[in-house]
Design a protein around this motif. Structure first.
Motif, PDB file in Angstrom:
ATOM      1  N   ARG A 425      60.323  13.635  29.201  1.00  0.00           N
ATOM      2  CA  ARG A 425      60.934  13.953  27.910  1.00  0.00           C
ATOM      3  C   ARG A 425      62.457  13.834  28.017  1.00  0.00           C
ATOM      4  N   ARG A 426      63.013  14.349  29.103  1.00  0.00           N
ATOM      5  CA  ARG A 426      64.456  14.252  29.318  1.00  0.00           C
ATOM      6  C   ARG A 426      64.896  12.793  29.414  1.00  0.00           C
ATOM      7  N   LEU A 427      64.106  11.996  30.131  1.00  0.00           N
ATOM      8  CA  LEU A 427      64.443  10.589  30.311  1.00  0.00           C
ATOM      9  C   LEU A 427      64.383   9.847  28.979  1.00  0.00           C
ATOM     10  N   GLN A 428      63.400  10.178  28.155  1.00  0.00           N
ATOM     11  CA  GLN A 428      63.286   9.544  26.836  1.00  0.00           C
ATOM     12  C   GLN A 428      64.521   9.829  25.985  1.00  0.00           C
ATOM     13  N   LEU A 429      64.972  11.083  25.995  1.00  0.00           N
ATOM     14  CA  LEU A 429      66.148  11.470  25.228  1.00  0.00           C
ATOM     15  C   LEU A 429      67.409  10.807  25.779  1.00  0.00           C
ATOM     16  N   LEU A 430      67.493  10.724  27.078  1.00  0.00           N
ATOM     17  CA  LEU A 430      68.630  10.100  27.747  1.00  0.00           C
ATOM     18  C   LEU A 430      68.761   8.627  27.358  1.00  0.00           C
ATOM     19  N   ARG A 431      67.641   7.921  27.340  1.00  0.00           N
ATOM     20  CA  ARG A 431      67.660   6.488  26.970  1.00  0.00           C
ATOM     21  C   ARG A 431      68.109   6.304  25.522  1.00  0.00           C
ATOM     22  N   LEU A 432      67.696   7.231  24.652  1.00  0.00           N
ATOM     23  CA  LEU A 432      68.124   7.143  23.253  1.00  0.00           C
ATOM     24  C   LEU A 432      69.645   7.276  23.137  1.00  0.00           C
ATOM     25  N   LEU A 433      70.210   8.260  23.846  1.00  0.00           N
ATOM     26  CA  LEU A 433      71.654   8.494  23.760  1.00  0.00           C
ATOM     27  C   LEU A 433      72.454   7.356  24.394  1.00  0.00           C
ATOM     28  N   MET A 434      71.893   6.719  25.408  1.00  0.00           N
ATOM     29  CA  MET A 434      72.590   5.606  26.066  1.00  0.00           C
ATOM     30  C   MET A 434      72.756   4.411  25.134  1.00  0.00           C
ATOM     31  N   ASP A 435      71.950   4.342  24.066  1.00  0.00           N
ATOM     32  CA  ASP A 435      72.027   3.207  23.146  1.00  0.00           C
ATOM     33  C   ASP A 435      73.138   3.378  22.112  1.00  0.00           C
ATOM     34  N   GLU A 436      73.941   4.452  22.268  1.00  0.00           N
ATOM     35  CA  GLU A 436      75.077   4.736  21.394  1.00  0.00           C
ATOM     36  C   GLU A 436      74.714   4.716  19.906  1.00  0.00           C
ATOM     37  N   PRO A 437      73.741   5.534  19.495  1.00  0.00           N
ATOM     38  CA  PRO A 437      73.409   5.608  18.070  1.00  0.00           C
ATOM     39  C   PRO A 437      74.484   6.396  17.321  1.00  0.00           C
ATOM     40  N   ASN A 438      74.529   6.224  16.000  1.00  0.00           N
ATOM     41  CA  ASN A 438      75.395   7.084  15.193  1.00  0.00           C
ATOM     42  C   ASN A 438      74.583   7.978  14.247  1.00  0.00           C
ATOM     43  N   VAL A 439      73.246   7.833  14.282  1.00  0.00           N
ATOM     44  CA  VAL A 439      72.339   8.728  13.553  1.00  0.00           C
ATOM     45  C   VAL A 439      71.200   9.105  14.499  1.00  0.00           C
ATOM     46  N   LEU A 440      70.933  10.406  14.598  1.00  0.00           N
ATOM     47  CA  LEU A 440      69.861  10.892  15.475  1.00  0.00           C
ATOM     48  C   LEU A 440      68.791  11.612  14.660  1.00  0.00           C
ATOM     49  N   PHE A 441      67.523  11.235  14.861  1.00  0.00           N
ATOM     50  CA  PHE A 441      66.389  11.996  14.362  1.00  0.00           C
ATOM     51  C   PHE A 441      65.688  12.594  15.581  1.00  0.00           C
ATOM     52  N   LEU A 442      65.669  13.910  15.695  1.00  0.00           N
ATOM     53  CA  LEU A 442      65.063  14.575  16.852  1.00  0.00           C
ATOM     54  C   LEU A 442      63.866  15.404  16.381  1.00  0.00           C
ATOM     55  N   ASP A 443      62.664  14.969  16.735  1.00  0.00           N
ATOM     56  CA  ASP A 443      61.427  15.665  16.347  1.00  0.00           C
ATOM     57  C   ASP A 443      60.929  16.464  17.543  1.00  0.00           C
ATOM     58  N   GLU A 444      61.099  17.776  17.478  1.00  0.00           N
ATOM     59  CA  GLU A 444      60.740  18.704  18.553  1.00  0.00           C
ATOM     60  C   GLU A 444      61.381  18.292  19.888  1.00  0.00           C
ATOM     61  N   PRO A 445      62.705  18.211  19.945  1.00  0.00           N
ATOM     62  CA  PRO A 445      63.362  17.766  21.184  1.00  0.00           C
ATOM     63  C   PRO A 445      63.268  18.775  22.316  1.00  0.00           C
ATOM     64  N   THR A 446      62.962  20.042  22.013  1.00  0.00           N
ATOM     65  CA  THR A 446      62.967  21.071  23.064  1.00  0.00           C
ATOM     66  C   THR A 446      61.660  21.152  23.835  1.00  0.00           C
ATOM     67  N   ASN A 447      60.643  20.393  23.409  1.00  0.00           N
ATOM     68  CA  ASN A 447      59.359  20.443  24.116  1.00  0.00           C
ATOM     69  C   ASN A 447      59.544  20.113  25.600  1.00  0.00           C
ATOM     70  N   ASP A 448      59.022  20.977  26.458  1.00  0.00           N
ATOM     71  CA  ASP A 448      58.986  20.763  27.913  1.00  0.00           C
ATOM     72  C   ASP A 448      60.357  20.822  28.584  1.00  0.00           C
ATOM     73  N   LEU A 449      61.408  21.221  27.866  1.00  0.00           N
ATOM     74  CA  LEU A 449      62.732  21.315  28.485  1.00  0.00           C
ATOM     75  C   LEU A 449      63.016  22.758  28.887  1.00  0.00           C
ATOM     76  N   ASP A 450      63.607  22.943  30.080  1.00  0.00           N
ATOM     77  CA  ASP A 450      63.977  24.297  30.504  1.00  0.00           C
ATOM     78  C   ASP A 450      65.302  24.687  29.856  1.00  0.00           C
ATOM     79  N   ILE A 451      65.649  25.975  29.979  1.00  0.00           N
ATOM     80  CA  ILE A 451      66.831  26.498  29.281  1.00  0.00           C
ATOM     81  C   ILE A 451      68.108  25.821  29.742  1.00  0.00           C
TER      82      ILE A 451
END
Length: 607
Positions: A425-451
């Motif tokens: 999940r972290r890697l998926q989010l990381l790849r999205l941010l590396m593409d330098e978007p200017n609009v983000l849609f995040l659907d349940e981004p906290t799933n499986d992430l620690d504090i």
């Protein structure tokens, strides 16, 4: 003085060559409400499994007090797939018994939305086997909570619960007398429920008094003392500390930290983000138009989820989107994403979505995108690009961003196929941010992430200049990263909530009360009255209710007497004359109980 329930003495646990826990000593006493936090893989689940004696320690000793009644919710349930929900949750209790029990009614309503389990095809008689993991999880939690325990141990209890369910569970646990040990990454939940924290780090467990807010302050103070001035300034904890101290919407109780020390600690920490500056920067990157929705209708199959929606997502807007399951949150994001990806050619069934020409959209869905399992973590990120511009002159390499997201230099060379669900999940989010978007849609981004990873992600998003929509059941994350909250309340409309999630919960509670007061009960009463061809007056209904309450008290006393007779029969098992006498009394009691139950059923219709 509180009675000690569990003692953990000098416990160690090793997996392979890695020591998860090293010489840990802890205790759980009556009335304790303990939250367990730490990075994924640091041993939180292992600790509580050993605490519950579901797993053996390599060295050391774990002792339970005599007669300890322990309830445990693990991440994998042990429900019988061939059984019904009724059998697993309320066992063989008669309808009048469980329906007359306020605790059982509260649990079923809180976790399932009603006593008839409206989300399940056959209600209480639904067979468990075909149900989803989230539904099974709620059944296991309900089964645990209707019992009385001295100590409850919960591993990620908020998984698969919506905002309302999490709010109900927090209230329920606060009102219980049981001691509690809970692993969760939901920081709002920790603040609402817990009075002590265990922080699992590199084989050790650090104890803190208070809830999550107090823990953040105390940890920041401890790290301040241990760190140099420059390292202290760069500590991410201090940014979250500043946000907490300056009045997070989720804080509902007076904190127990030293206010003067806390204020001094954050005196030179800037606000988490400069909204006006980010808005200007976002406007230069996005122009005036991002997403304009004009009279849009959104459907999922034949079901209409949103009707005649006119709404605008502007440059720099940071929106939190909440709502009941099935109200159309994900469907709305998909409709907007489809229009963006097809340059406006793919439109919803009615209305129009206009997308700005400069929009570069990144959409984090709930499904983890499949990556080549042979790729290394760093390679998967570099496939997108080597460096990323985070705005405001900040630039990071793929390796630096990997480290920010918890992939150290050694982990960056791990094959993707060997990563855990949270790491993917972290890697998926990381790849999205590396593409330098200017609009983000995040659907349940906290799933499986620690504090810790959540804190790092929040810090990254603080300075991110763009437009953003976040769907999440983690209200702390929504309140931390967004500026406005919109809600889908299940009535086909989208509403802005000036007071955020608190207002959403109030509106949902009012809707549920109105629905309960209107059609279902009245319709059932009318149908029952028509079928039996009799009319019950208000006075007769009140009398029936009084008699019902009297019968329920009598049934409770008979049940207590029945239990005592069974115990006496067991005690006098070798005295046949005494057993015969007790058995005769037991049969007479059973006959009396049957008569009362029949009368209860007769009165129930009138009441």
């Amino acid at each position: 003085m509180a009675v000690n329930l569990v003692n953990v003495e000098n416990v160690s646990k090793v997996y392979g060559t890695r020591a998860l826990l090293d010489g840990v000593s802890l205790g759980v006493s009556e009335g304790d409400r303990i939250g367990v936090v730490g990075r994924n893989g640091d041993g939180k689940t292992t600790l509580i499994r050993m605490l519950a004696k579901l797993e053996e320690a390599d060295t050391g000793r774990i002792t339970h007090s005599g007669g300890l009644h322990l309830g445990v919710l693990t991440q994998h349930d042990s429900l019988d797939p061939a059984a019904t929900v009724r059998h697993e949750v309320i066992r063989d209790m008669a309808d009048h018994e469980w329906a007359g029990n306020a605790k059982i009614r509260d649990v079923l309503t809180g976790l399932f939305g009603g006593l008839d389990l409206p989300g399940f095809p056959q209600g209480l008689d639904t067979v468990i086997g075909p149900l989803s993991g989230g539904e099974r999880r709620r059944i296991a939690l309900a089964k645990l909570l209707i019992e009385d325990q001295d100590l409850i141990v919960l591993d990620e209890p908020t998984n698969h619960l919506d905002v309302e369910g999490i709010s109900w569970l927090a209230r329920h646990l606060r009102e219980r007398r049981s001691a509690l040990v809970c692993v969760t990454h939901d920081r709002w939940f920790l603040d609402q429920v817990c009075t002590r924290m265990w922080d699992v780090q590199k084989g050790s467990v650090y104890e803190y008094e208070g809830g999550y807010s107090d823990y953040v302050f105390a940890r920041a103070e401890r790290e301040r003392i241990a760190a140099t001035e420059e390292a202290k300034r760069q500590n991410l904890v201090r940014k979250e500390l500043a946000w907490l101290r300056r009045g997070a919407p989720a804080r509902t109780s007076k904190p127990r930290f030293r206010v003067e020390a806390a204020n001094e600690l954050i005196a030179d920490v800037p606000p988490p983000r400069d909204s006006s500056e980010l808005m200007k920067f976002a406007s230069t990157r996005l122009g005036k138009t991002v997403f304009d929705l004009e009279n849009v209708t959104v459907q999922a199959g034949p079901k209409v989820l949103l009707k005649h929606l006119t709404w605008q997502l502007g440059p720099g807007d940071r929106i939190g989107l909440v709502g009941v399951n099935g109200a159309g949150k994900t469907s709305l994001l998909r409709a907007m994403a489809d229009a963006a990806r097809s340059d406006g050619e793919k439109q919803p069934v009615a209305g129009r979505v206009v997308t700005g020409k400069t929009v570069r959209l990144a959409y984090l869905s709930q499904e983890v995108a499949e990556l080549d399992p042979e790729w290394r973590v760093l390679q998967a990120v570099q496939q997108v690009r080597d460096r990323v511009d985070l705005g405001k002159g900040r630039e990071m390499t793929a390796g630096q961003l990997c480290e920010t997201f918890g992939f150290n230099k050694e982990k960056q060379w791990t094959p993707v196929g060997d990563l855990s669900g949270g790491e993917r999940r972290r890697l998926q989010l990381l790849r999205l941010l590396m593409d330098e978007p200017n609009v983000l849609f995040l659907d349940e981004p906290t799933n499986d992430l620690d504090i810790e990873t959540l804190t790092q992600l929040e810090d990254l998003l603080d300075g991110w200049p763009g437009s953003m929509i976040v769907i999440s059941h983690d209200r702390f994350f929504i309140e931390r990263t967004t500026d406005r909250v919109f809600a889908l309340l299940g009535d086909g409309t989208l509403r802005m909530l000036p007071r955020g999630i608190d207002e959403y919960l109030e509106r949902r509670h009012a809707m549920e009360e109105a629905a309960a007061a209107s059609s279902p009960v009245a319709a059932k009463a009318a149908a029952s009255s028509s079928a039996s061809e009799k009319t019950v007056s208000a006075a007769d209904a009140r009398a029936a209710k009084k008699e019902l309450q009297k019968i329920e008290r009598q049934l409770d006393k008979l049940s207590e007497r029945e239990a005592k007779l069974h115990a006496q029969i067991a005690d006098h098992a070798t005295d046949f004359a005494k057993v015969a006498e007790l058995d005769a009394e037991l049969r007479a009691l059973a006959g009396e109980k049957d008569e009362l139950e029949m009368r209860w059923l007769e009165l129930a219709e009138d009441a």
